[in-house]
Design a protein around this motif. Structure first.
Motif, PDB file in Angstrom:
ATOM      1  N   GLU A  29       0.819  -1.209   0.000  1.00 15.57           N
ATOM      2  CA  GLU A  29       0.000   0.000   0.000  1.00 15.57           C
ATOM      3  C   GLU A  29       0.856   1.265   0.000  1.00 15.57           C
ATOM      4  OE1 GLU A  29      -2.911   0.031   3.098  1.00 15.57           O
ATOM      5  OE2 GLU A  29      -3.750  -1.908   2.472  1.00 15.57           O
ATOM      6  N   LEU A  30       1.965   1.238   0.746  1.00 17.58           N
ATOM      7  CA  LEU A  30       2.833   2.406   0.805  1.00 17.58           C
ATOM      8  C   LEU A  30       3.774   2.485  -0.397  1.00 17.58           C
ATOM      9  CD1 LEU A  30       3.808   2.403   4.585  1.00 17.58           C
ATOM     10  CD2 LEU A  30       2.165   3.876   3.434  1.00 17.58           C
ATOM     11  N   GLY A  31       3.914   1.386  -1.128  1.00 15.10           N
ATOM     12  CA  GLY A  31       4.801   1.374  -2.286  1.00 15.10           C
ATOM     13  C   GLY A  31       6.266   1.428  -1.900  1.00 15.10           C
ATOM     14  N   ILE A  32       6.610   0.758  -0.797  1.00 15.68           N
ATOM     15  CA  ILE A  32       8.000   0.756  -0.350  1.00 15.68           C
ATOM     16  C   ILE A  32       8.537  -0.663  -0.350  1.00 15.68           C
ATOM     17  CG2 ILE A  32       7.796   2.813   1.072  1.00 15.68           C
ATOM     18  CD1 ILE A  32       7.504   1.043   3.499  1.00 15.68           C
ATOM     19  N   GLN A  33       9.842  -0.766  -0.409  1.00 16.98           N
ATOM     20  CA  GLN A  33      10.505  -2.064  -0.342  1.00 16.98           C
ATOM     21  C   GLN A  33      11.344  -2.070   0.929  1.00 16.98           C
ATOM     22  OE1 GLN A  33      12.946  -2.977  -3.693  1.00 16.98           O
ATOM     23  NE2 GLN A  33      13.503  -4.988  -2.925  1.00 16.98           N
ATOM     24  N   TYR A  34      11.007  -2.968   1.851  1.00 16.39           N
ATOM     25  CA  TYR A  34      11.702  -3.043   3.134  1.00 16.39           C
ATOM     26  C   TYR A  34      12.982  -3.842   2.964  1.00 16.39           C
ATOM     27  CZ  TYR A  34      12.690  -4.238   7.990  1.00 16.39           C
ATOM     28  OH  TYR A  34      13.294  -4.408   9.204  1.00 16.39           O
ATOM     29  N   SER A  35      14.084  -3.292   3.462  1.00 19.85           N
ATOM     30  CA  SER A  35      15.331  -4.046   3.471  1.00 19.85           C
ATOM     31  C   SER A  35      15.821  -4.087   4.913  1.00 19.85           C
ATOM     32  CB  SER A  35      16.373  -3.401   2.563  1.00 19.85           C
ATOM     33  OG  SER A  35      16.616  -2.081   2.962  1.00 19.85           O
ATOM     34  N   PRO A  36      16.058  -5.287   5.442  1.00 21.31           N
ATOM     35  CA  PRO A  36      16.491  -5.385   6.840  1.00 21.31           C
ATOM     36  C   PRO A  36      17.852  -4.729   7.041  1.00 21.31           C
ATOM     37  CG  PRO A  36      16.584  -7.529   5.761  1.00 21.31           C
ATOM     38  CD  PRO A  36      15.955  -6.576   4.799  1.00 21.31           C
ATOM     39  N   PRO A  37      18.138  -4.282   8.267  1.00 22.84           N
ATOM     40  CA  PRO A  37      19.426  -3.631   8.524  1.00 22.84           C
ATOM     41  C   PRO A  37      20.586  -4.605   8.351  1.00 22.84           C
ATOM     42  CG  PRO A  37      18.228  -3.977  10.560  1.00 22.84           C
ATOM     43  CD  PRO A  37      17.303  -4.346   9.437  1.00 22.84           C
ATOM     44  N   GLN A  38      21.731  -4.078   8.000  1.00 22.21           N
ATOM     45  CA  GLN A  38      22.920  -4.898   7.810  1.00 22.21           C
ATOM     46  C   GLN A  38      23.393  -5.437   9.155  1.00 22.21           C
ATOM     47  OE1 GLN A  38      24.255  -5.610   4.816  1.00 22.21           O
ATOM     48  NE2 GLN A  38      22.574  -4.473   3.912  1.00 22.21           N
ATOM     49  N   PRO A  39      23.903  -6.663   9.160  1.00 21.38           N
ATOM     50  CA  PRO A  39      24.413  -7.193  10.434  1.00 21.38           C
ATOM     51  C   PRO A  39      25.630  -6.399  10.904  1.00 21.38           C
ATOM     52  CG  PRO A  39      24.949  -8.668   8.616  1.00 21.38           C
ATOM     53  CD  PRO A  39      24.044  -7.606   8.065  1.00 21.38           C
ATOM     54  N   TYR A  40      25.808  -6.352  12.205  1.00 17.15           N
ATOM     55  CA  TYR A  40      26.905  -5.595  12.800  1.00 17.15           C
ATOM     56  C   TYR A  40      28.230  -6.283  12.495  1.00 17.15           C
ATOM     57  CZ  TYR A  40      30.016  -3.637  16.298  1.00 17.15           C
ATOM     58  OH  TYR A  40      31.070  -3.041  16.932  1.00 17.15           O
ATOM     59  N   THR A  41      29.195  -5.516  12.072  1.00 17.89           N
ATOM     60  CA  THR A  41      30.535  -6.049  11.859  1.00 17.89           C
ATOM     61  C   THR A  41      31.510  -5.243  12.703  1.00 17.89           C
ATOM     62  OG1 THR A  41      30.864  -4.616   9.944  1.00 17.89           O
ATOM     63  CG2 THR A  41      30.088  -6.838   9.499  1.00 17.89           C
ATOM     64  N   ARG A  42      32.398  -5.927  13.365  1.00 19.76           N
ATOM     65  CA  ARG A  42      33.370  -5.273  14.245  1.00 19.76           C
ATOM     66  C   ARG A  42      34.511  -4.699  13.404  1.00 19.76           C
ATOM     67  NH1 ARG A  42      35.341  -5.238  19.434  1.00 19.76           N
ATOM     68  NH2 ARG A  42      33.714  -6.593  20.207  1.00 19.76           N
ATOM     69  N   HIS A  43      34.887  -3.475  13.723  1.00 17.26           N
ATOM     70  CA  HIS A  43      36.030  -2.855  13.072  1.00 17.26           C
ATOM     71  C   HIS A  43      37.280  -3.385  13.758  1.00 17.26           C
ATOM     72  CE1 HIS A  43      38.287   0.106  10.860  1.00 17.26           C
ATOM     73  NE2 HIS A  43      38.870   0.488  11.981  1.00 17.26           N
ATOM     74  N   ILE A  44      38.074  -4.165  13.039  1.00 19.08           N
ATOM     75  CA  ILE A  44      39.235  -4.802  13.628  1.00 19.08           C
ATOM     76  C   ILE A  44      40.389  -3.807  13.719  1.00 19.08           C
ATOM     77  CG2 ILE A  44      40.914  -6.653  13.357  1.00 19.08           C
ATOM     78  CD1 ILE A  44      38.748  -8.265  11.978  1.00 19.08           C
TER      79      ILE A  44
END
Length: 65
Positions: A29-44
């Motif tokens: 109805e809203l005409g949007i495409q939901y994309s889940p958030p990216q998984p957390y990655t640790r900055h090494i």
């Protein structure tokens, strides 16, 4: 505006977990495409690598009874 988008993203995430069919209809109805958030990655960093090596060294020793 960004706060509103963040609120919408959180609400859609909740609706997706609770009632997926309603979530799909809402997105259509809203005409949007939901994309889940990216998984957390640790900055090494070098500090993190040294700390990890120390933990492995400490925990690999046999523990006295």
């Amino acid at each position: 505006m960004l706060m509103g988008l963040d609120r919408r993203r959180k609400m859609l995430g909740y609706l997706r977990r609770v009632n997926y069919s309603t979530f799909e209809n809402t997105c259509k109805e809203l005409g949007i495409q939901y994309s889940p958030p990216q998984p957390y990655t640790r900055h090494i960093t070098k500090r993190w690598m040294v700390k990890k090596a120390l933990c492995i060294k400490v925990w690999s020793r046999e523990k006295p009874l």
